[in-house]
Design a protein around this motif. Sequence first.
Motif, PDB file in Angstrom:
ATOM      1  N   ILE A   1      12.991  11.873   1.698  1.00  0.00           N
ATOM      2  CA  ILE A   1      12.222  10.861   2.430  1.00  0.00           C
ATOM      3  C   ILE A   1      10.852  10.718   1.795  1.00  0.00           C
ATOM      4  N   ALA A   2      10.406   9.464   1.631  1.00  0.00           N
ATOM      5  CA  ALA A   2       9.113   9.187   0.977  1.00  0.00           C
ATOM      6  C   ALA A   2       7.982   9.322   2.000  1.00  0.00           C
ATOM      7  N   HIS A   3       7.620  10.562   2.334  1.00  0.00           N
ATOM      8  CA  HIS A   3       6.613  10.799   3.365  1.00  0.00           C
ATOM      9  C   HIS A   3       5.258  10.191   2.998  1.00  0.00           C
ATOM     10  N   PHE A   4       4.905  10.244   1.721  1.00  0.00           N
ATOM     11  CA  PHE A   4       3.593   9.729   1.331  1.00  0.00           C
ATOM     12  C   PHE A   4       3.571   8.198   1.316  1.00  0.00           C
ATOM     13  N   ALA A   5       4.728   7.575   1.216  1.00  0.00           N
ATOM     14  CA  ALA A   5       4.793   6.126   1.406  1.00  0.00           C
ATOM     15  C   ALA A   5       4.511   5.778   2.860  1.00  0.00           C
ATOM     16  N   HIS A   6       5.046   6.573   3.788  1.00  0.00           N
ATOM     17  CA  HIS A   6       4.759   6.371   5.212  1.00  0.00           C
ATOM     18  C   HIS A   6       3.253   6.476   5.474  1.00  0.00           C
ATOM     19  N   LEU A   7       2.660   7.535   4.929  1.00  0.00           N
ATOM     20  CA  LEU A   7       1.219   7.729   5.111  1.00  0.00           C
ATOM     21  C   LEU A   7       0.428   6.631   4.428  1.00  0.00           C
ATOM     22  N   GLY A   8       0.914   6.150   3.290  1.00  0.00           N
ATOM     23  CA  GLY A   8       0.246   5.050   2.600  1.00  0.00           C
ATOM     24  C   GLY A   8       0.261   3.769   3.409  1.00  0.00           C
ATOM     25  N   GLY A   9       1.386   3.500   4.093  1.00  0.00           N
ATOM     26  CA  GLY A   9       1.446   2.331   4.963  1.00  0.00           C
ATOM     27  C   GLY A   9       0.424   2.417   6.076  1.00  0.00           C
TER      28      GLY A   9
ATOM     29  N   ILE B   1      13.083   3.001  -1.664  1.00  0.00           N
ATOM     30  CA  ILE B   1      13.430   1.768  -0.962  1.00  0.00           C
ATOM     31  C   ILE B   1      13.121   1.931   0.519  1.00  0.00           C
ATOM     32  N   GLY B   2      12.991   0.798   1.209  1.00  0.00           N
ATOM     33  CA  GLY B   2      12.843   0.831   2.655  1.00  0.00           C
ATOM     34  C   GLY B   2      11.562   0.214   3.167  1.00  0.00           C
ATOM     35  N   ALA B   3      11.633  -0.310   4.372  1.00  0.00           N
ATOM     36  CA  ALA B   3      10.488  -0.945   5.022  1.00  0.00           C
ATOM     37  C   ALA B   3       9.643   0.049   5.804  1.00  0.00           C
ATOM     38  N   SER B   4       9.898   1.343   5.637  1.00  0.00           N
ATOM     39  CA  SER B   4       9.239   2.338   6.481  1.00  0.00           C
ATOM     40  C   SER B   4       7.728   2.330   6.334  1.00  0.00           C
ATOM     41  N   GLY B   5       7.208   2.079   5.117  1.00  0.00           N
ATOM     42  CA  GLY B   5       5.766   2.022   4.945  1.00  0.00           C
ATOM     43  C   GLY B   5       5.143   0.928   5.793  1.00  0.00           C
ATOM     44  N   GLY B   6       5.787  -0.254   5.796  1.00  0.00           N
ATOM     45  CA  GLY B   6       5.311  -1.339   6.644  1.00  0.00           C
ATOM     46  C   GLY B   6       5.455  -1.010   8.111  1.00  0.00           C
TER      47      GLY B   6
ATOM     48  N   GLY C   1       0.811  -1.209   0.000  1.00  0.00           N
ATOM     49  CA  GLY C   1       0.000   0.000   0.000  1.00  0.00           C
ATOM     50  C   GLY C   1       0.845   1.260   0.000  1.00  0.00           C
ATOM     51  N   ALA C   2       1.935   1.239   0.764  1.00  0.00           N
ATOM     52  CA  ALA C   2       2.844   2.378   0.781  1.00  0.00           C
ATOM     53  C   ALA C   2       3.447   2.602  -0.598  1.00  0.00           C
ATOM     54  N   GLY C   3       3.798   1.503  -1.278  1.00  0.00           N
ATOM     55  CA  GLY C   3       4.345   1.613  -2.627  1.00  0.00           C
ATOM     56  C   GLY C   3       3.346   2.187  -3.611  1.00  0.00           C
ATOM     57  N   ILE C   4       2.088   1.771  -3.504  1.00  0.00           N
ATOM     58  CA  ILE C   4       1.042   2.298  -4.382  1.00  0.00           C
ATOM     59  C   ILE C   4       0.881   3.801  -4.183  1.00  0.00           C
TER      60      ILE C   4
END
Length: 218
Positions: free
Chosen positions: A183-191, A127-132, A107-110
């Motif tokens: 930093i992929a802030h929206f990936a964090h929010l997506g997770g 890259i990174g597990a931050s979304g999870g 979901g974070a990737g999407i």
Amino acid sequence: MHLPKVTRNLLWIIALVYLAQQFLGDALMPFMLWPFADVFVGTGSDGLPVSMGFQPWQLLTYGFMHDSSGFGHLFFNGIALYQFGGRLEEVWGGRRYLTFFLVCVIGAGICQLAFMTWMPETAGPTIGASGGVYGLLLAYGMLFPRERVMLLIPPIPMSARTLAIVFGALSLLMGVTGTAGGIAHFAHLGGMLFGWLLIRYWSGQAPFTRKRKGPWGV
């Protein structure tokens, strides 16, 4: 704390992938999350331009890679997996916990792909597990809202619910304002978003109406 099996294996995987990145370098670039539009990354041995673009498997593989130029990215995600993941796995069981983590990563990737499509000038590998990890933080804050946790930097104690709210709000603020652009802030929010939706699905709450078998967390 004794680490249950899935959390322990996830930590081993991200550590081994990090080591592989040190030795294989650019050979692992196809496993990063790239935008839909091809990005020029250099020239090949034949002198022809080389570009990278999105492939479906990247929605999963990017989440096990980390910045190979330093240890901090891997360290903080590993600490969060240790602190929050193990406890959630003990409550949920390995299968549900792994499902939750992977849904948050995907979901974070999407969400990151959507952001890079909307803002193509920001497009680049993710890259990174931050979304999870952010998804796990959300679940931990919902399941153990009053439990006291300690930040590493700065060392401030706060409730798990407050920690989840603070990290989510900071990611939203920095994403909207463009602060800390690397930093992929929206990936964090997506997770967090996909984690919240999965919890709602398991609980049979809106926008899902049918009660699923078994409680989501207790």
